[in-house]
Design a protein around this motif. Structure first.
Motif, PDB file in Angstrom:
ATOM      1  N   VAL A  29      50.092 -11.243  63.579  1.00 10.24           N
ATOM      2  CA  VAL A  29      49.188 -11.029  64.870  1.00 10.24           C
ATOM      3  C   VAL A  29      49.395 -12.114  65.944  1.00 10.24           C
ATOM      4  O   VAL A  29      49.100 -13.257  65.337  1.00 10.24           O
ATOM      5  CB  VAL A  29      47.744 -10.710  64.506  1.00 10.24           C
ATOM      6  CG1 VAL A  29      46.969 -10.322  65.987  1.00 10.24           C
ATOM      7  CG2 VAL A  29      47.596  -9.507  63.734  1.00 10.24           C
ATOM      8  N   GLN A  31      49.325 -13.613  70.123  1.00 11.85           N
ATOM      9  CA  GLN A  31      48.792 -13.844  71.095  1.00 11.85           C
ATOM     10  C   GLN A  31      49.739 -14.624  72.166  1.00 11.85           C
ATOM     11  O   GLN A  31      49.905 -15.808  71.691  1.00 11.85           O
ATOM     12  CB  GLN A  31      47.324 -14.287  71.309  1.00 11.85           C
ATOM     13  CG  GLN A  31      46.886 -14.944  72.350  1.00 11.85           C
ATOM     14  CD  GLN A  31      46.919 -14.253  73.477  1.00 11.85           C
ATOM     15  OE1 GLN A  31      46.481 -13.127  73.450  1.00 11.85           O
ATOM     16  NE2 GLN A  31      46.927 -14.824  74.611  1.00 11.85           N
ATOM     17  N   CYS A 166      42.056  -3.723  68.346  1.00  6.96           N
ATOM     18  CA  CYS A 166      41.960  -4.894  69.125  1.00  6.96           C
ATOM     19  C   CYS A 166      41.762  -4.901  70.832  1.00  6.96           C
ATOM     20  O   CYS A 166      41.693  -4.026  71.328  1.00  6.96           O
ATOM     21  CB  CYS A 166      43.837  -5.031  69.098  1.00  6.96           C
ATOM     22  SG  CYS A 166      44.633  -5.208  67.585  1.00  6.96           S
ATOM     23  N   HIS A 201      37.215  -4.121  60.944  1.00  7.62           N
ATOM     24  CA  HIS A 201      38.240  -5.148  61.374  1.00  7.62           C
ATOM     25  C   HIS A 201      38.691  -5.135  62.715  1.00  7.62           C
ATOM     26  O   HIS A 201      39.113  -4.200  63.348  1.00  7.62           O
ATOM     27  CB  HIS A 201      39.350  -4.914  60.370  1.00  7.62           C
ATOM     28  CG  HIS A 201      39.068  -4.699  58.843  1.00  7.62           C
ATOM     29  ND1 HIS A 201      38.786  -3.616  58.201  1.00  7.62           N
ATOM     30  CD2 HIS A 201      38.810  -5.835  58.066  1.00  7.62           C
ATOM     31  CE1 HIS A 201      38.511  -3.939  56.824  1.00  7.62           C
ATOM     32  NE2 HIS A 201      38.472  -5.141  56.931  1.00  7.62           N
ATOM     33  N   GLN A 202      38.520  -6.067  63.333  1.00  6.68           N
ATOM     34  CA  GLN A 202      38.558  -6.294  64.853  1.00  6.68           C
ATOM     35  C   GLN A 202      39.347  -7.726  64.974  1.00  6.68           C
ATOM     36  O   GLN A 202      39.468  -8.987  64.366  1.00  6.68           O
ATOM     37  CB  GLN A 202      37.436  -6.191  65.483  1.00  6.68           C
ATOM     38  CG  GLN A 202      36.618  -5.044  65.312  1.00  6.68           C
ATOM     39  CD  GLN A 202      35.479  -4.872  66.110  1.00  6.68           C
ATOM     40  OE1 GLN A 202      35.031  -5.894  66.992  1.00  6.68           O
ATOM     41  NE2 GLN A 202      34.520  -4.001  65.848  1.00  6.68           N
ATOM     42  N   ALA A 203      40.271  -7.909  66.257  1.00 10.09           N
ATOM     43  CA  ALA A 203      40.853  -9.041  66.777  1.00 10.09           C
ATOM     44  C   ALA A 203      40.746  -9.141  68.377  1.00 10.09           C
ATOM     45  O   ALA A 203      40.692  -7.949  68.976  1.00 10.09           O
ATOM     46  CB  ALA A 203      42.202  -9.053  66.376  1.00 10.09           C
ATOM     47  N   LEU A 205      42.124 -10.902  71.381  1.00 12.82           N
ATOM     48  CA  LEU A 205      43.577 -11.747  71.677  1.00 12.82           C
ATOM     49  C   LEU A 205      43.358 -11.779  73.333  1.00 12.82           C
ATOM     50  O   LEU A 205      43.651 -10.951  73.914  1.00 12.82           O
ATOM     51  CB  LEU A 205      44.653 -11.077  71.282  1.00 12.82           C
ATOM     52  CG  LEU A 205      44.577 -10.408  69.807  1.00 12.82           C
ATOM     53  CD1 LEU A 205      45.466  -9.180  69.490  1.00 12.82           C
ATOM     54  CD2 LEU A 205      44.670 -11.589  68.885  1.00 12.82           C
ATOM     55  N   PHE A 340      33.178 -12.946  64.426  1.00 11.53           N
ATOM     56  CA  PHE A 340      34.534 -13.433  64.619  1.00 11.53           C
ATOM     57  C   PHE A 340      34.579 -14.725  64.275  1.00 11.53           C
ATOM     58  O   PHE A 340      33.737 -15.601  64.574  1.00 11.53           O
ATOM     59  CB  PHE A 340      34.901 -13.302  66.243  1.00 11.53           C
ATOM     60  CG  PHE A 340      35.201 -11.750  66.566  1.00 11.53           C
ATOM     61  CD1 PHE A 340      36.279 -11.209  66.340  1.00 11.53           C
ATOM     62  CD2 PHE A 340      34.188 -11.008  67.269  1.00 11.53           C
ATOM     63  CE1 PHE A 340      36.770  -9.869  66.785  1.00 11.53           C
ATOM     64  CE2 PHE A 340      34.222  -9.717  67.477  1.00 11.53           C
ATOM     65  CZ  PHE A 340      35.283  -9.077  67.175  1.00 11.53           C
ATOM     66  N   ASP A 342      37.580 -18.205  64.360  1.00 14.24           N
ATOM     67  CA  ASP A 342      38.701 -18.889  65.155  1.00 14.24           C
ATOM     68  C   ASP A 342      39.462 -19.705  64.188  1.00 14.24           C
ATOM     69  O   ASP A 342      39.092 -20.561  63.818  1.00 14.24           O
ATOM     70  CB  ASP A 342      38.276 -19.525  66.430  1.00 14.24           C
ATOM     71  CG  ASP A 342      39.253 -20.044  67.098  1.00 14.24           C
ATOM     72  OD1 ASP A 342      40.547 -19.870  66.904  1.00 14.24           O
ATOM     73  OD2 ASP A 342      39.069 -20.846  68.179  1.00 14.24           O
ATOM     74  N   LEU A 371      42.591 -16.688  69.678  1.00 11.28           N
ATOM     75  CA  LEU A 371      42.958 -15.382  68.858  1.00 11.28           C
ATOM     76  C   LEU A 371      41.838 -15.297  67.683  1.00 11.28           C
ATOM     77  O   LEU A 371      41.714 -16.251  66.898  1.00 11.28           O
ATOM     78  CB  LEU A 371      44.370 -15.624  68.105  1.00 11.28           C
ATOM     79  CG  LEU A 371      45.151 -14.482  67.013  1.00 11.28           C
ATOM     80  CD1 LEU A 371      46.359 -15.060  67.094  1.00 11.28           C
ATOM     81  CD2 LEU A 371      44.343 -14.390  65.778  1.00 11.28           C
ATOM     82  N   LEU A 373      39.272 -13.402  64.853  1.00 11.76           N
ATOM     83  CA  LEU A 373      39.454 -12.463  63.937  1.00 11.76           C
ATOM     84  C   LEU A 373      37.943 -12.208  63.192  1.00 11.76           C
ATOM     85  O   LEU A 373      37.105 -12.928  62.909  1.00 11.76           O
ATOM     86  CB  LEU A 373      40.342 -13.010  62.770  1.00 11.76           C
ATOM     87  CG  LEU A 373      41.637 -13.425  63.299  1.00 11.76           C
ATOM     88  CD1 LEU A 373      42.458 -14.078  62.206  1.00 11.76           C
ATOM     89  CD2 LEU A 373      42.340 -12.018  63.826  1.00 11.76           C
TER      90      LEU A 373
END
Length: 403
Positions: A29, A31, A166, A201-203, A205, A340, A342, A371, A373
């Motif tokens: 992934v 950014q 995302c 499950h997330q991101a 960015l 989240f 980092d 970014l 997660l």
């Protein structure tokens, strides 16, 4: 082909094959703020070398004179053979008020690209806008006239490990720290809503423009609130890490996910009919649960880690420090972190503006790009474009596996 309008989404697919390759490797992934695509071929070359599976880009131009009237996002997606969704944030008005390096005539926004299917693309709208770009009398519109407003591009990428939600965003730079935090609360509020729907499950960015430190503190253009001095001694990124991301929402941390799944499968608890003692029994049980949860939370805070407790029994989590600095109760609830993490330290530098270097000192630099997660294990991480030859921002990249 007509240009998209502010608020429009454009979705295209340039993959030779849409079949999802099976792989035991991590998902890569990336950014990157690509600075309008001024150095487009260098950007393409860099992205080909990285070979990321999911890419978030900010400052994507379409049809602007400053970037040679090219559809920069489409060009990147075509060259890399990826699926692609673009969010048109602003119409960049062509105007004699603009310098040649800022000249518009097209549109500008953010994009997500992937080797995998991108579905459910949508926008998360901000409740507050510190700059009204649609007001032609605004001082900023005198040098950069545009129409539109900032929002967050959200989409689900169907990876081999499962769906990955995302968020791709570019926060306002011409404001203060508190305004950025208030806008970011919209992302966290949406994230929690999706967690409750089972999207674990997330991101996140994006370029959060966290630069309210250093010489920028003395600029009424870049730092417009009291935090310019109240946060003395630390960078804005350090402040975010300590006072934003370290304050968790115990109702939606990853440790709660499995319990939530079980509750959704079992359905709501039914109260027996005609039993006058049932209400008292349930209330007594709830009190014991609340006491146990409170004890767990205290022990957890002392130990420095999260623990499970029945959601809602302790009320909504609230970011106390931000409330004391004047943000609303709702924002202080929304901004609490639902889990989240980092992978990059807050002292990571992703922008070092050469216009503010003096006698070897970098007077305006910091971690602007993030970014974040949720529920993923980082296998490797890297940072690139150290020479700033392809863009004025460095890129961040991780290889991850779902937890």
């Amino acid at each position: 082909m007509p240009l998209p309008k502010p608020g429009d989404l454009v979705q295209l697919d340039f993959r030779a094959s849409r079949s999802v390759p099976e792989s035991t490797e991590g998902i890569k992934v990336l950014q990157w703020n690509i600075e309008r695509g001024y150095k487009l071929e260098e950007i393409v070359h860099e992205l080909k070398k990285i070979d990321a599976d999911v890419i978030a880009l900010q400052e994507v131009d379409i049809g602007c004179e400053r970037s040679l009237n090219i559809d920069t996002g489409r060009h990147i997606a075509e060259q890399l053979g990826l699926s692609y969704v673009f969010f048109c944030e602003f119409e960049e008005l062509h105007s004699p008020l603009r310098s040649p390096t800022l000249q518009g005539g097209g549109v500008h926004g953010n994009a997500l690209l992937s080797k995998f299917d991108i579905t459910d693309a949508r926008l998360v709208h901000h409740r507050m806008h510190p700059v009204d770009w649609n007001d032609p009398t605004h001082p900023l519109a005198q040098t950069e006239p545009r129409r539109g407003q900032r929002a967050v591009l959200a989409a689900t990428v169907l990876t081999p490990q499962g769906p990955l939600l995302c968020y791709c965003l570019h926060m306002e730079v011409f404001c203060g720290m508190l305004a950025r935090i208030e806008q970011f609360a919209d992302v966290m509020a949406d994230s929690k809503l999706q967690i409750r729907k089972g999207m674990y499950h997330q991101a996140v960015l994006g370029d959060l423009n966290t630069m309210a430190h250093g010489i920028a503190r003395f600029s009424p253009k870049f730092c417009t609130d009291k935090m310019r001095f109240w946060s003395l001694g630390q960078s804005e990124a350090a402040f975010w890490q300590k006072k934003v991301f370290n304050i968790v929402d115990l109702n939606t941390i990853p440790e709660q996910d499995e319990a939530q799944k079980m509750r959704q499968r079992s359905g709501p608890t039914k109260q027996p009919k005609g039993d006058p003692s049932s209400t008292a029994t349930i209330q007594d049980s709830s009190c014991r649960q609340a006491e146990h949860a409170a004890g767990q939370q205290t022990a957890t805070q002392e130990a420095g880690g999260p623990a499970w407790f029945p959601p809602g029994l302790l009320g909504p989590s609230v970011n106390g420090p931000l409330r004391s600095w004047g943000l609303s109760e709702q924002v202080c609830q929304d901004i609490t972190n639902p889990g989240f993490t980092d992978p990059f330290d807050h002292d990571t530098v992703t922008l070092d503006n050469p216009a503010y270097r003096y006698l070897g000192l970098s007077l305006m630099k910091g971690k602007l790009d993030w970014l974040l997660l949720r529920k993923m294990r980082v296998l490797t991480k890297s940072i690139g474009n150290h020479s700033y030859s392809a863009s004025d921002h460095k890129w961040l990249c991780v290889s991850v596996k779902f937890n």
